[in-house]
Structure formats: C-alpha cells, structure tokens
Design a protein around this motif. Structure first.
Motif, PDB file in Angstrom:
ATOM      1  N   SER A   1       0.824  -1.203   0.000  1.00 50.68           N
ATOM      2  CA  SER A   1       0.000   0.000   0.000  1.00 50.68           C
ATOM      3  C   SER A   1       0.862   1.259   0.000  1.00 50.68           C
ATOM      4  N   ARG A   2       0.311   2.272  -0.657  1.00 49.61           N
ATOM      5  CA  ARG A   2       0.923   3.598  -0.631  1.00 49.61           C
ATOM      6  C   ARG A   2      -0.171   4.616  -0.365  1.00 49.61           C
ATOM      7  N   ALA A   3      -0.022   5.341   0.726  1.00 49.73           N
ATOM      8  CA  ALA A   3      -1.016   6.347   1.089  1.00 49.73           C
ATOM      9  C   ALA A   3      -0.864   7.568   0.194  1.00 49.73           C
ATOM     10  N   ARG A   4      -1.946   8.225  -0.059  1.00 49.92           N
ATOM     11  CA  ARG A   4      -1.896   9.451  -0.842  1.00 49.92           C
ATOM     12  C   ARG A   4      -1.059  10.492  -0.101  1.00 49.92           C
ATOM     13  N   GLY A   5      -0.178  11.154  -0.835  1.00 49.53           N
ATOM     14  CA  GLY A   5       0.723  12.118  -0.232  1.00 49.53           C
ATOM     15  C   GLY A   5       2.055  11.535   0.177  1.00 49.53           C
ATOM     16  N   GLN A   6       2.183  10.191   0.156  1.00 44.49           N
ATOM     17  CA  GLN A   6       3.447   9.524   0.487  1.00 44.49           C
ATOM     18  C   GLN A   6       4.284   9.341  -0.776  1.00 44.49           C
ATOM     19  N   ASN A   7       5.617   9.339  -0.616  1.00 41.39           N
ATOM     20  CA  ASN A   7       6.526   9.199  -1.754  1.00 41.39           C
ATOM     21  C   ASN A   7       6.788   7.753  -2.125  1.00 41.39           C
ATOM     22  N   GLN A   8       6.508   6.832  -1.219  1.00 40.16           N
ATOM     23  CA  GLN A   8       6.808   5.426  -1.503  1.00 40.16           C
ATOM     24  C   GLN A   8       5.790   4.528  -0.816  1.00 40.16           C
ATOM     25  N   ALA A   9       5.759   3.297  -1.273  1.00 36.27           N
ATOM     26  CA  ALA A   9       4.835   2.310  -0.715  1.00 36.27           C
ATOM     27  C   ALA A   9       5.559   1.423   0.282  1.00 36.27           C
ATOM     28  N   ALA A  10       4.810   0.620   1.003  1.00 35.52           N
ATOM     29  CA  ALA A  10       5.365  -0.357   1.943  1.00 35.52           C
ATOM     30  C   ALA A  10       4.692  -1.693   1.709  1.00 35.52           C
ATOM     31  N   ARG A  11       5.463  -2.783   1.900  1.00 36.41           N
ATOM     32  CA  ARG A  11       4.959  -4.135   1.692  1.00 36.41           C
ATOM     33  C   ARG A  11       5.110  -4.917   2.977  1.00 36.41           C
ATOM     34  N   LEU A  12       4.049  -5.695   3.302  1.00 40.09           N
ATOM     35  CA  LEU A  12       4.075  -6.561   4.476  1.00 40.09           C
ATOM     36  C   LEU A  12       3.614  -7.938   4.048  1.00 40.09           C
ATOM     37  N   GLN A  13       4.360  -8.977   4.432  1.00 41.18           N
ATOM     38  CA  GLN A  13       4.011 -10.346   4.070  1.00 41.18           C
ATOM     39  C   GLN A  13       3.710 -11.145   5.332  1.00 41.18           C
ATOM     40  N   VAL A  14       2.634 -11.967   5.241  1.00 42.36           N
ATOM     41  CA  VAL A  14       2.195 -12.768   6.383  1.00 42.36           C
ATOM     42  C   VAL A  14       1.960 -14.197   5.898  1.00 42.36           C
ATOM     43  N   THR A  15       2.502 -15.168   6.626  1.00 42.05           N
ATOM     44  CA  THR A  15       2.316 -16.579   6.293  1.00 42.05           C
ATOM     45  C   THR A  15       1.668 -17.282   7.473  1.00 42.05           C
ATOM     46  N   GLY A  16       0.429 -17.680   7.299  1.00 45.00           N
ATOM     47  CA  GLY A  16      -0.283 -18.373   8.373  1.00 45.00           C
ATOM     48  C   GLY A  16      -0.379 -17.568   9.642  1.00 45.00           C
ATOM     49  N   GLY A  17      -0.486 -16.259   9.524  1.00 46.68           N
ATOM     50  CA  GLY A  17      -0.631 -15.396  10.692  1.00 46.68           C
ATOM     51  C   GLY A  17       0.674 -14.858  11.228  1.00 46.68           C
ATOM     52  N   VAL A  18       1.801 -15.294  10.690  1.00 49.66           N
ATOM     53  CA  VAL A  18       3.120 -14.829  11.146  1.00 49.66           C
ATOM     54  C   VAL A  18       3.652 -13.826  10.131  1.00 49.66           C
ATOM     55  N   ALA A  19       3.902 -12.581  10.576  1.00 49.54           N
ATOM     56  CA  ALA A  19       4.282 -11.508   9.669  1.00 49.54           C
ATOM     57  C   ALA A  19       5.801 -11.298   9.677  1.00 49.54           C
ATOM     58  N   THR A  20       6.311 -10.852   8.539  1.00 47.85           N
ATOM     59  CA  THR A  20       7.707 -10.421   8.425  1.00 47.85           C
ATOM     60  C   THR A  20       7.745  -8.904   8.502  1.00 47.85           C
TER      61      THR A  20
END
Length: 590
Positions: free
Chosen positions: A115-134
């Motif tokens: 996701s990238r919020a409006r007004g932000q210069n870059q996006a962020a990524r989050l990955q989750v496997t079976g409820g466990v996030a990196t």
C-alpha cells in the motif's frame, strides 16, 4: 487435551477461529477486500484470480492507501479506522467496521499487503504466512492498496476439502462481483482469471450507463420487462428495477436487494417481496429485481452477523408495510406494459396451391347487445355491461379502430381461445380465460368486505355430502375471508347468505359445492387464494366463441383492472407484438 483451566487463546488461533466465521471460501475473501477498497474511496478496482481464487486472489485499488506505520496494525484483530465510539456503531456508514477480515484471512493463507497512502513518496509491503508476519519493507506502487491472498487454507487442509472445483469457486466470485458492481455504479471493476479478462464494468455515471450495467448483469431481456421505480415515504427511499411477473425464473438467483448500498438477506424484506407478487406470479416461479433501499443508518443495525449479510431493522413492521404497499401498487399500476415477444423469422414451406386458393376470412358470431355474456361454463351465463359502441351507435368493429385504447380494438378470435387485437403500436394477443380470471378476481377482492357484499334475502341452499360438510368445517374461516357467508342449514345442507358482488347468487351456490368437493389448493388462512380459485372457475372457458362486442368489452374491462398483465396464477394475459416484430417476421426492410 484441555485440562479444564481457562487460558487466553493464542492470537493466531483466535484469528483462525474468526476465519471460520467470516472466511468460508474465496468469494468470502473477495467480498471483504472489495468492501475495504470501496471504504477507501477507490474508483478503479482490479481483481486477479488463479484457480478460482484458491491459488491466488488479488484485489488492487486506487483508494487512499494505508500509511506505512499503520500497515502492521491493519493485520491486528479489532483494529479499524471506521468506528471509534459507541455512537459510531449505532450509525454505520461504511461497508466494513469490525476489524476482523484481514487478520482472519492472513491466518489461513499467504498474504501480501502492499500500500501507498496518498501524499506519500513510496509504498510499503508486508508479508504474512499463516498469521506470522515479516517486517515491512519499502516497495514501489502508485497510491492505493493491493492485497494478494495465495494458497488459501494451506495450513488448515480440512477446510480446503470443503471447497469445490476452480470453476465453481470462480462462479461464486463472479456473483460477489455482480452484487458489488450493482451497488457501486461510479466504480470501474475488472476481473481477470489466469491472465484473461472475464468481466469488465466501466464506471456508470448517468442513467443510461447504470441501465447498461444492470443489463450486463441480468440481460437485456430484464430491462425490456422491468419497471423502473422511485418511491419515498416515511423516511424510506426505494428505487431500482422491478421485473414484471411474467418475466420470471425457476430459481431466485437473480434477485438483488441493497440496503444503504449493502447487499443483504432479510426475512422482513423477503416476505414483503413475496407478498407483493403473491397473486400475479406463476406457481413455483421467482421474480427478478434490482432494488435499492435507503434509510437513515440509525434505523438499521448491520452489526448482526460477522459476514454482514444480515441486518436488523428498528421498525420491521413499518418497513414491511412500506415495501409491500409500494411494490404492490407499482405492479398493479403497470398499465400498458406487456411482455414483448421476440418473433423468430421462419420461411414457410413451399405449396403447390396458387394464391387464390388461400382465402383470408374472419368469421365472428354476431349477437345482440342483450345476448352478450360475461362467461359461459359450468356456472351458467349472465349479462355483462353493454359493449363499446362506435360513432354511429353500433358496436365498434375493426373498421372503427380507436387508437386511444391501450389494448386496441378486437379483430378476431383465434381457435376460440385467444383474442386478436390491434393498437397504435402493433398487434396484441389476449388469453380470454386468463384475462377474465384477473378481472373477476379483482372485482371479488373489492367486494368481499362486509359492507360491499351482496346479501341474499332468501339464502341460496346447497346440498352437500358428508365429506363436503367435513371440509366446510375445516375451511369455514377461509370462505369467510373470501366474502362467502355460509352456515349449516341442516343435515347435508349449507345456506349461502352473502357473497362478493362479482357473480350472481346461483353461481356461488354451485361454486361452493365444487370448492368443497376436492382438497382445497389454497393454504389455510389465505382468503385471497380462495377468491383466486373462484375466479378461475367462473372465468370464460377456453373454446368459448366470442363476438366482437364481447371481445371489445373484455378488453375495456381488462384495461381498467389492476395487475391485468397476469392471471391469478401468474401466467401472462396479454402479449404485445410491435410493428418492428411483424416487419422482421416478413423480412421487411431487408
């Protein structure tokens, strides 16, 4: 194995339990993700599927996006931006609000949140496997959000066994998309399966575009056989498309009802709709409709079911009455709307005969006005109102066609079954029995109340068998609701004291005996069904020859009858063939 001690559930296990409530299959996930995108103000939404959504389901939007610092919070239970206080919960304006969907989905799949919020210069990524996030990482993306759900139920294989094949799951996803697309016309939707675009709904910003989207979902035939309605009363606003009773289906799978933009299932609404179509729909058939109800959010509680498909209304009875009376009035006032028939073009087989051996004739039985009868069948004959007259005081015939009549002027009778008429737009066929059945039914309904009934100075006595007397004891209340005042006059004898004014006393006497001679086709407590049965028995029978005067009189009565497009069983009474249909039949203009 549990030892009886109370423990706090592990977060992942709690999310998996929640997933059992809101995540049943890929279509459940699609619904939740689409609602999140719409709440984020998206105007373009792209859906990608692989394996019907079981292998991959991705939703990409151009909404407001999620700030990087909130990305991990979005995957925690009961974390939401949509409600903050008890007052917010009492007047929900958004599609989602519970804060359960994303963490529940992440607990039973491999999820990626970009996701990238409006007004932000870059996006962020989050990955989750079976409820466990990196940890979140920097990524590239235009403003908006993408949620990718892969390998659904990979860690709970017992749940995956309940899924069906890719084709069936794709079909369920398409149904969810159709529901959402019908509720949010300004949004563009695209559905891609295995790299191939299956569905595209362009943004619908005006009435024509909205109608085109409805046609894309339910077909052009629906729009040609639907009534567009807009009604407001007591704080309720109802608009949309209501299918004609004659345009129906064997299943109720093309019925769309939205409350404040949310597709819902509700017993109050369902009952009101069934009641509105009660005496105009053919048995075991279902109407089609796309209806939108708008009311103040505080008058409806959407916090009833985790999937948000059910709601609870503050005043269900008032809403039921509004829907029932509004829809019934619209159906009854459909006026000159008749089913349109697509005329197939067929070549006639060759004949050896010459043109002179094919005479055209129209034989009709001429009778005097005093001999015109409303019906002739098992219950005898009785006079009808005088027939429509032409300019010279004589019965109007085809040569004195009056174009102002919606059902036109009768031209002939076909096989003593159908009335052929012409009006300003083309040709009309009328089923004489079905049409008369509707006329009698509406007359009986209007005169079945105590103040409107005909009361007999001398009762009409009806001799019945022991079996008929037993049936009378069971069905006396139903007959009373239908306007028949009947009492026991003695062993094997019933006395008929009053009845609706539509038919003479002698007709009702014989009809009463017939009604009690067989198992009633109506449900207990349904007085209107009794009237419908009586109207069917008394109506003009098929194979009854009619004169032009009788046919025209029947047409005039039918025009002034509510819900005249269908008989009491839901069969069509009138079919319109436009001039364009007739031109196509004879290849004119080709």
């Amino acid at each position: 194995m549990a030892d009886g001690r109370i423990r706090r559930l592990d977060g992942t296990l709690a999310n998996q339990i929640a997933a059992g409530e809101v995540i049943e299959r890929p279509a459940s996930i699609l619904k939740e993700l689409l609602e999140n995108s719409l709440d984020a103000g998206a105007t373009r939404i792209r859906i990608q599927l692989e394996g019907g959504g079981m292998d991959l389901l991705s939703v990409e939007d151009d909404g407001i996006g999620i700030p990087p610092e909130d990305l991990s919070l979005a995957l925690e239970r009961h974390a939401t931006s949509k409600v903050a206080t008890w007052e917010d919960l009492q007047a929900i304006h958004t599609m989602g609000f519970r804060g359960e969907a994303l963490p529940a989905i992440a607990s039973v799949s491999r999820l990626e949140l970009l996701s990238r919020a409006r007004g932000q210069n870059q996006a962020a990524r989050l990955q989750v496997t079976g409820g466990v996030a990196t940890p979140a990482e920097v990524a590239a993306r235009a403003p908006g959000t993408t949620v990718r759900v892969a390998d659904l139920f990979f860690n709970v294989p017992a749940r995956r066994k309940f899924l069906r094949g890719p084709g069936a799951e794709l079909s369920r996803n398409q149904k969810v998309l159709r529901q959402i697309a019908l509720a949010h016309f300004p949004v563009t939707f695209q559905l891609v399966q295995n790299g191939r675009t299956l569905t595209q709904f362009p943004a619908a910003t005006d009435a024509d575009d909205r109608a085109a989207r409805v046609a894309a979902v339910l077909g052009e035939g629906f729009l040609a056989n639907a009534l567009h309605i807009e009604q407001e009363d007591r704080g309720y606003a109802l608009h949309g498309w209501l299918g004609l009773p004659t345009y129906n289906r064997a299943r109720g799978d093309e019925q769309y009802f939205f409350v404040n933009g949310r597709p819902i299932r509700d017993a109050v609404i369902g009952h009101a709709l069934r009641a509105a179509y009660a005496d105009v729909l053919f048995q075991d058939r279902h109407p089609l409709y796309v209806l939108y109800l708008t009311l103040p959010p505080e008058r409806v509680d959407v916090n009833v079911h985790p999937a948000k498909a059910e709601v609870r209304f503050r005043d269900g009875r008032e809403l039921h009455d509004f829907l029932f009376h509004t829809l019934r009035r619209v159906i009854a006032g459909q006026g000159g709307v008749h089913p349109q028939v697509a005329v197939p073009v067929r070549s006639l087989p060759p004949r050896a005969a010459t043109a002179t051996s094919l005479p055209l004739s129209c034989a009709t039985r001429q009778v005097s006005a005093g001999a015109v009868n409303e019906h002739a069948g098992a219950y005898g004959e009785h006079p009808l109102a005088p027939a429509a007259l032409g300019a010279g005081g004589e019965p109007a015939g085809p040569a004195e066609w009056v174009p102002d009549y919606p059902l036109g002027q009768a031209v002939a009778q076909i096989h003593a079954r159908f009335i052929l008429a012409q009006n300003s737009t083309g040709m009309i066929l009328v089923d004489q029995h079905a049409a008369h059945e509707r006329i009698l039914y509406e007359k009986m309904k209007n005169t079945s109340h105590q103040s409107d009934k005909q009361t007999f100075i001398i009762p009409e006595y009806v001799h019945v068998t022991a079996m008929q007397m037993a049936r009378f004891a069971e069905r006396q209340n139903d007959l009373h609701q239908a306007g028949l005042e009947v009492s026991v006059a003695g062993p094997g004898t019933l006395a008929l004291h009053a009845a609706p004014q539509a038919l003479p006393a002698a007709v009702y006497g014989q009809m009463l005996a017939d009604l009690l001679a067989e198992d009633p086709p109506w449900a207990a407590g349904d007085g209107d069904a009794v009237l419908a049965d009586m109207a069917c028995r008394a109506a003009i029978k098929t194979s009854r020859p009619l004169s032009l005067e009788e046919m025209n009189d029947l047409l005039r009565q039918l025009e002034g009858t509510p819900r005249f497009g269908q008989c009491n069983h839901g069969r069509p009474t009138v079919v319109q063939f436009s001039l364009a249909d007739l031109d196509r039949l004879f290849l004119r203009g080709r």
